[in-house]
Design a protein around this motif. Structure first.
Motif, PDB file in Angstrom:
ATOM      1  N   VAL A 243      -1.971   0.242  -5.136  1.00 25.19           N
ATOM      2  CA  VAL A 243      -2.040  -1.012  -4.385  1.00 25.19           C
ATOM      3  C   VAL A 243      -1.390  -2.070  -5.263  1.00 25.19           C
TER       4      VAL A 243
ATOM      5  N   LYS B  12      -9.303   7.097  -0.385  1.00 30.88           N
ATOM      6  CA  LYS B  12      -8.998   7.822   0.842  1.00 30.88           C
ATOM      7  C   LYS B  12      -7.822   8.761   0.617  1.00 30.88           C
TER       8      LYS B  12
ATOM      9  N   HIS C 205     -11.148   0.257  -1.227  1.00 30.98           N
ATOM     10  CA  HIS C 205     -11.229   0.870   0.100  1.00 30.98           C
ATOM     11  C   HIS C 205     -10.108   1.870   0.375  1.00 30.98           C
ATOM     12  N   GLN C 206      -8.960   1.703  -0.253  1.00 30.06           N
ATOM     13  CA  GLN C 206      -7.792   2.512   0.107  1.00 30.06           C
ATOM     14  C   GLN C 206      -7.501   3.685  -0.821  1.00 30.06           C
TER      15      GLN C 206
ATOM     16  N   ILE D  87      -8.889  -4.233  -2.196  1.00 27.94           N
ATOM     17  CA  ILE D  87      -8.106  -3.335  -1.337  1.00 27.94           C
ATOM     18  C   ILE D  87      -8.139  -1.924  -1.913  1.00 27.94           C
TER      19      ILE D  87
ATOM     20  N   GLU E  33      -4.821   8.126   0.683  1.00 26.16           N
ATOM     21  CA  GLU E  33      -3.698   7.836   1.566  1.00 26.16           C
ATOM     22  C   GLU E  33      -2.574   7.133   0.821  1.00 26.16           C
ATOM     23  N   VAL E  34      -2.912   6.386  -0.218  1.00 28.60           N
ATOM     24  CA  VAL E  34      -1.904   5.674  -1.003  1.00 28.60           C
ATOM     25  C   VAL E  34      -2.207   5.865  -2.488  1.00 28.60           C
TER      26      VAL E  34
ATOM     27  N   LEU F  34       0.872  -1.170   0.000  1.00 25.86           N
ATOM     28  CA  LEU F  34       0.000   0.000   0.000  1.00 25.86           C
ATOM     29  C   LEU F  34       0.904   1.214   0.000  1.00 25.86           C
TER      30      LEU F  34
END
Length: 106
Positions: A53, A47, A43-44, A40, A49-50, A10
């Motif tokens: 993936v 956001k 969900h990620q 993944i 944040e990354v 991530l």
């Protein structure tokens, strides 16, 4: 049955798989890596944040077999004041199953 390991990256963080998963074939491991990366990312990525993936598959001898990656880039024209982070939902096409996947935009 062969054992496969699915390491998850991530952004700069890596989460190694120490347990592994028994699957019939490399094709099944490919499908699982792709499905996992999409789930993944769902969900990620939104956001913020990354930026990406990555799921890397290793065989029972810990040799690299394949990598499934999902990334997202949004280019916004910053001179427009009405451009704000979007909220709501978006739908993408899952390339493995051919089904649509809904994603919540934060």
């Amino acid at each position: 049955m062969p054992l496969f390991y699915f390491d998850v990256q991530l952004g700069p963080s890596c989460l190694p798989d120490h347990t592994g998963l028994d699957l019939e074939t490399v094709a099944a491991a490919d499908h699982e890596a792709t499905r996992s990366a999409l789930e993944i990312a769902r969900h990620q990525l939104l956001k913020a944040e990354v930026p990406h993936v990555r799921v890397t598959v290793r065989n029972e001898r810990r040799q690299h077999m394949l990598t499934a990656s999902v990334s997202m880039r949004v280019d916004r024209e910053v001179s427009h004041p009405e451009l704000r982070p979007r909220r709501g939902s978006s739908t993408i096409l899952d390339p493995v199953s051919g089904t649509r996947v809904s994603m919540d935009l934060a």
